[in-house]
Design a protein around this motif. Structure first.
Motif, PDB file in Angstrom:
ATOM      1  N   PRO A   1      32.316  24.852  26.902  1.00  0.00           N
ATOM      2  CA  PRO A   1      31.815  23.869  25.934  1.00  0.00           C
ATOM      3  C   PRO A   1      32.835  23.568  24.845  1.00  0.00           C
ATOM      4  O   PRO A   1      32.827  22.488  24.273  1.00  0.00           O
ATOM      5  N   LEU A   2      33.686  24.526  24.559  1.00  0.00           N
ATOM      6  CA  LEU A   2      34.704  24.349  23.511  1.00  0.00           C
ATOM      7  C   LEU A   2      36.060  24.637  24.138  1.00  0.00           C
ATOM      8  O   LEU A   2      36.294  25.739  24.628  1.00  0.00           O
ATOM      9  N   ILE A   3      36.931  23.640  24.152  1.00  0.00           N
ATOM     10  CA  ILE A   3      38.247  23.858  24.761  1.00  0.00           C
ATOM     11  C   ILE A   3      39.187  24.440  23.713  1.00  0.00           C
ATOM     12  O   ILE A   3      39.245  23.936  22.597  1.00  0.00           O
TER      13      ILE A   3
ATOM     14  N   HIS B   1      43.186  25.315  23.055  1.00  0.00           N
ATOM     15  CA  HIS B   1      44.547  25.204  23.551  1.00  0.00           C
ATOM     16  C   HIS B   1      45.362  26.373  23.042  1.00  0.00           C
ATOM     17  O   HIS B   1      45.408  26.623  21.849  1.00  0.00           O
TER      18      HIS B   1
ATOM     19  N   LEU C   1      33.663  30.588  12.615  1.00  0.00           N
ATOM     20  CA  LEU C   1      34.810  30.953  13.468  1.00  0.00           C
ATOM     21  C   LEU C   1      35.866  31.673  12.637  1.00  0.00           C
ATOM     22  O   LEU C   1      36.408  32.708  13.038  1.00  0.00           O
TER      23      LEU C   1
ATOM     24  N   LEU D   1      30.471  19.619  19.456  1.00  0.00           N
ATOM     25  CA  LEU D   1      29.972  20.817  20.132  1.00  0.00           C
ATOM     26  C   LEU D   1      28.466  20.700  20.327  1.00  0.00           C
ATOM     27  O   LEU D   1      27.933  20.961  21.412  1.00  0.00           O
TER      28      LEU D   1
ATOM     29  N   GLY E   1      27.505  18.221  22.934  1.00  0.00           N
ATOM     30  CA  GLY E   1      27.980  18.487  24.286  1.00  0.00           C
ATOM     31  C   GLY E   1      29.111  17.561  24.691  1.00  0.00           C
ATOM     32  O   GLY E   1      29.146  17.056  25.805  1.00  0.00           O
ATOM     33  N   ARG E   2      30.024  17.246  23.762  1.00  0.00           N
ATOM     34  CA  ARG E   2      31.127  16.361  24.102  1.00  0.00           C
ATOM     35  C   ARG E   2      32.467  17.099  24.172  1.00  0.00           C
ATOM     36  O   ARG E   2      33.532  16.522  24.022  1.00  0.00           O
ATOM     37  N   GLN E   3      32.391  18.365  24.358  1.00  0.00           N
ATOM     38  CA  GLN E   3      33.563  19.217  24.628  1.00  0.00           C
ATOM     39  C   GLN E   3      34.726  19.028  23.645  1.00  0.00           C
ATOM     40  O   GLN E   3      35.750  18.447  24.001  1.00  0.00           O
ATOM     41  N   PRO E   4      34.593  19.507  22.417  1.00  0.00           N
ATOM     42  CA  PRO E   4      35.683  19.364  21.449  1.00  0.00           C
ATOM     43  C   PRO E   4      36.859  20.289  21.770  1.00  0.00           C
ATOM     44  O   PRO E   4      36.722  21.235  22.545  1.00  0.00           O
ATOM     45  N   ASP E   5      38.016  20.001  21.178  1.00  0.00           N
ATOM     46  CA  ASP E   5      39.220  20.833  21.368  1.00  0.00           C
ATOM     47  C   ASP E   5      39.556  21.546  20.064  1.00  0.00           C
ATOM     48  O   ASP E   5      39.559  20.904  19.026  1.00  0.00           O
ATOM     49  N   ILE E   6      39.875  22.796  20.145  1.00  0.00           N
ATOM     50  CA  ILE E   6      40.555  23.427  19.012  1.00  0.00           C
ATOM     51  C   ILE E   6      41.862  23.994  19.559  1.00  0.00           C
ATOM     52  O   ILE E   6      42.021  24.145  20.772  1.00  0.00           O
ATOM     53  N   SER E   7      42.829  24.268  18.675  1.00  0.00           N
ATOM     54  CA  SER E   7      44.092  24.816  19.162  1.00  0.00           C
ATOM     55  C   SER E   7      44.497  26.003  18.305  1.00  0.00           C
ATOM     56  O   SER E   7      44.181  26.037  17.121  1.00  0.00           O
ATOM     57  N   TYR E   8      45.177  26.926  18.915  1.00  0.00           N
ATOM     58  CA  TYR E   8      45.808  27.957  18.098  1.00  0.00           C
ATOM     59  C   TYR E   8      47.261  28.105  18.511  1.00  0.00           C
ATOM     60  O   TYR E   8      47.620  27.990  19.670  1.00  0.00           O
TER      61      TYR E   8
ATOM     62  N   SER F   1      37.893  31.988  20.206  1.00  0.00           N
ATOM     63  CA  SER F   1      37.530  30.705  20.800  1.00  0.00           C
ATOM     64  C   SER F   1      36.536  30.895  21.943  1.00  0.00           C
ATOM     65  O   SER F   1      35.663  30.064  22.163  1.00  0.00           O
TER      66      SER F   1
ATOM     67  N   GLY G   1      33.253  31.209  20.395  1.00  0.00           N
ATOM     68  CA  GLY G   1      32.786  29.882  19.989  1.00  0.00           C
ATOM     69  C   GLY G   1      32.077  29.184  21.143  1.00  0.00           C
ATOM     70  O   GLY G   1      30.999  28.628  20.995  1.00  0.00           O
ATOM     71  N   SER G   2      32.687  29.258  22.328  1.00  0.00           N
ATOM     72  CA  SER G   2      32.084  28.690  23.530  1.00  0.00           C
ATOM     73  C   SER G   2      30.759  29.364  23.834  1.00  0.00           C
ATOM     74  O   SER G   2      29.759  28.717  24.137  1.00  0.00           O
TER      75      SER G   2
ATOM     76  N   LEU H   1      26.379  34.143  30.686  1.00  0.00           N
ATOM     77  CA  LEU H   1      27.643  33.938  29.969  1.00  0.00           C
ATOM     78  C   LEU H   1      28.787  34.681  30.628  1.00  0.00           C
ATOM     79  O   LEU H   1      29.915  34.209  30.668  1.00  0.00           O
TER      80      LEU H   1
END
Lengths: 413, 369
Positions: free
Chosen positions: A176-178, A180, B68, B113, B116-123, B144, B147-148, B170
């Motif tokens: 649900p959460l991508i 990177h 988070l 989130l 249900g539109r599948q957001p992106d986070i980055s590290y 992360s 978070g999911s 899960l």
């Protein structure tokens, strides 16, 4: 005496010491070895050792007690990763342990007999992973591969159960959460790319300190009275002149070595290299100077030329640790942080890694550059003080007998 | 009887050199090793790097993003020390060495989130210090994933699933990790036990080479041989038994300290430690004598090619380490690593082949600095 005459005399003395020192360096095989061969050859050997960068295909033994399609899928997935190689199958844990004992495998995956049953019943299934902890890299490969593959298997099962219509829905169900994952400045996580820049800079300091120390040892052994600074030569009358004269000689060698280590070696082995010339110059100039004066200060401790080598061998690995390249700087205990401030390598390495591997600009390494200049000035002062002290000793020396504690009198030639 | 009195004469001579004449021996045999042990055990005392400085760029400013970040801060290995306004600022801080990693949460993450539109986070993390980079990335990855999972959990419990069902949904397959002999994954256990013995072995080899070189340098080799009745075997044994005993004492104290005071894991027990230590000392000294007479008869230690020096300690160290991890750390039977045991014995016996060469060198060599 007019100020110009004095200045001229000053410069003549500095140039004279420069010439003498250079002659001595060239004549001494050992010194030449440390100042030329070591900086030239050692990084090549070191890079060569670490050229493979990362550990691949760690051998693993599998104990599959489930014998199901799901367990085989899990094993196949693990085997397909670059990090793990499923090399052996064992009937039970004892047999697997014997394989680890014989150094044939680095870890064990145990899939219990109820693995598939649990999953099909809608319960959590467990895979046991036994890791040999003697090599941290191997442990990480074995453990993380199992983690990732278990996660992937779980996600697949989740999608099957969800009963979605489209691929997009499946992807949302699985994740649900991508997130990177971006590794910066050394994207492959290679060990060589990480450690080598630090080793190169440390090597510059060690080679200069070794060369200067050994040449001081030679000077002492050749001198009639075992003194570092000749007491009968008028050109050596001021400590400041001696320090600068020697600095010019080692500066020549240091400049070439620094350029070679910072620019040629990373290119030869295609390690990360983001530095631009001006920034590199801004940090290498104070660093080389700090190293030279540091070496001069240390050289006064040297009685026999071989001893300096034992000293440098002893400090090099702790110094590498103090730079924060293998153990993060934030986790170094305060007392050791304090000790690390004494050595130019600490700041030289940190600045070089940021400039070379991370592409930092001058303003971003300004604190390090400032400390390097302060160290250069402080060690110049120290070198002058110890040279002045050595000169005093040399004068006094005529009366006293040479170190009665010596193994045998240093022979004069 | 004659040999025994000559042997003790040489022992006394060597003791005199070590204790009274050349202070570098005292430093290399006692002072430096003690400093090394103190250095590594205090430096790596935490076992794992803790509270690594990490930054966050939170453009979302929602309850989800804050939770988070709080979770990240609560992880053992990470600590959130900076909040940056932009990614550029965060990257600059990384280049300045202020943070090892940063987490970027773009605007609208929470809303997407929920929808249900599948957001992106980055590290982003730096791998210029691998320990820090991999530790930080592990924590960020866990965060992360949590978070999911939080989303899945909320949906499932809304549908009326039990806790058991949620857990299975899960994560259907879990990993049960057994970190044999080092359950904390402590770097202290794995690095100290390599670096301290490694540097000590290097010292043993270098000092035994140095001791021979010094006899040549000061032309005292003839006197040394004469006192041993011109028997090179007695001369070598008498000289190096002193080195071996001092180093054995030092290494046993080091091992007492790490195994009994700091409780390092050693599944192999006392006998495996003693056996390994004896071999370690003998092999290093043997190798040192061999190396100097092979490489050092043209010019002394100082002139030895340093890569070769590096090699010279790499070789016995390799076998030492193999034996250490198999027999001491993991407690495996020694027969499984017999080759390395034989190798160490072979290193011990190496000087046998150069005895004649050493004798000739002692009688004829002239030192030119």
């Amino acid at each position: 005496m007019s100020i110009f005459r004095k200045l001229k005399e000053h410069i003549t003395d500095v140039l004279y010491v420069w010439r003498q020192e250079m002659k001595q360096v060239i004549r001494d095989e050992g010194v030449l070895m440390f100042l030329v061969i070591v900086p030239l050859g050692y990084p090549l050997l070191y890079s060569w050792i670490y050229n493979n960068e990362t550990l691949h295909e760690t051998p693993v033994v599998v104990v599959d007690q489930s014998h199901s399609a799901l367990s085989r899928q899990f094993i196949n997935d693990c085997d397909a990763t670059p990090d793990v190689d499923v090399k052996y199958y064992a009937a039970d844990l004892d047999e697997a342990r014997a394989l680890v004992s014989r150094q044939l495998a680095k870890g064990i995956y145990l899939i219990p007999s109820d693995f598939a049953t649990c999953i099909n019943r809608g319960e959590q299934a467990t895979v046991s992973v036994y890791c040999d902890m003697s090599l941290m890299l191997a442990y990480k490969a074995v453990y993380q591969t199992a983690m990732v593959e278990a996660g992937r298997l779980s996600a697949g099962l989740k999608i099957k159960k969800a009963g979605n219509y489209t691929d997009h829905e499946n992807s949302i169900t699985a994740q649900p959460l991508i997130a990177h994952d971006v590794a910066m400045f050394n994207p492959s996580g290679g060990y060589g790319s990480c450690v080598l820049p630090a080793v190169l800079m440390l090597l510059l300091q060690q080679a200069l300190a070794l060369g200067i120390g050994m040449s001081a040892g030679t000077a002492r052994e050749r001198n009639r009275n075992g003194q570092l600074i000749p007491d009968d030569d008028p050109h050596y009358r001021g400590a400041y002149r001696v320090a600068w004269g020697k600095a010019l000689c080692y500066g020549m060698i240091g400049a070439v070595a620094a350029a070679y280590l910072s620019m040629a070696v990373p290119r030869m082995f295609s390690f990360p290299q983001l530095a631009d010339g001006k920034t590199l110059l801004a940090m290498l100039l104070p660093y080389t100077m700090a190293c030279i004066f540091f070496g001069m200060t240390v050289s006064c401790l040297v009685r026999y030329r071989e001893n300096v080598m034992l000293l440098m061998v002893f400090v090099s690995i702790p110094l590498l640790f103090l730079t924060g390249v293998s153990w993060p700087q934030s986790s170094i205990p305060g007392a050791w942080q304090g000790v690390s401030w004494l050595f130019p390598s600490t700041f030289g390495v940190r600045a070089f890694i940021r400039v070379n591997s991370m592409g930092a600009s001058v303003s971003q390494i300004l604190p390090e550059i400032r400390i390097l200049w302060i160290q250069a000035a402080a060690y110049l002062g120290m070198a002058c003080i110890v040279y002045a002290y050595q000169k005093r000793l040399a004068r006094k020396h005529v009366k006293t007998v040479t170190n009665s504690t010596d193994l045998i009198e240093p022979d004069d030639q | 009887m004659k040999y025994i009195s000559q042997f003790f004469d040489i022992v006394l001579r060597e003791l005199n050199i070590i204790v009274r004449k050349n202070r570098i021996y005292g430093f290399c045999m006692v002072v430096f090793p003690v400093l090394l042990v103190v250095f590594f055990t205090t430096m790596l005392d935490d076992g794992l790097p803790q509270d690594l400085p990490i930054g966050v760029v939170d453009h979302d400013n929602s309850a989800t993003s804050r939770s988070l970040i709080r979770n990240l801060d609560a992880m053992q290995n990470s600590r959130v020390v900076y909040r940056f306004a932009s990614v550029t600022e965060a990257r600059n801080a990384m280049q300045e060495g202020k943070v090892f990693a940063y987490l970027y949460i773009p605007e609208g993450t929470a809303a997407k989130l929920m929808a249900g539109r599948q957001p992106d986070i980055s590290y982003y993390y730096t791998m210029t210090c691998m320990t820090a980079g991999s530790m930080a990335s592990k924590d960020l990855k866990t965060i992360s994933m949590l978070g999911s999972a939080a989303v899945g959990q909320a949906t499932l419990s809304a549908k009326g699933a039990t806790k058991e069902q949620i857990r299975t949904a899960l994560q259907a397959v879990t990993i049960d990790a057994h970190m044999i002999a080092n359950p904390q994954g402590s770097y202290n256990y794995s690095l100290t036990t390599v670096f301290v013995p490694g540097i000590l072995m290097l010292f043993m080899a270098l000092l035994s080479a140095y001791a021979l070189g010094m006899e040549m340098k000061f032309d005292s080799g003839k006197e040394w041989l004469a006192r041993a009745g011109n028997n090179i075997l007695v001369a070598i044994l008498g000289k190096y038994i002193v080195h071996a005993l001092v180093f054995l004492l030092v290494i046993f104290s080091y091992q007492y300290y790490i195994f009994n005071v700091l409780h390092f894991p050693h599944l192999g027990g006392v006998w495996s430690i003693v056996r390994l230590t004896l071999l370690q000392v003998a092999a290093s000294i043997g190798f040192g004598i061999f190396a100097i007479s092979m490489c050092g008869s043209a010019f002394p230690v100082a002139g030895m090619d340093p890569p070769l020096q590096a090699m010279s300690w790499l070789f016995p160290l390799r076998h030492y380490w193999m034996l250490y991890q198999a027999t001491v750390l993991n407690g495996f039977p020694v027969i499984d690593v017999w080759f390395h045991l034989v190798a160490l014995v072979a290193f011990t016996l190496l000087p046998w082949f150069v005895l004649r060469k050493v004798k000739i060198a002692m009688l004829n060599y002239v030192y030119i600095p």
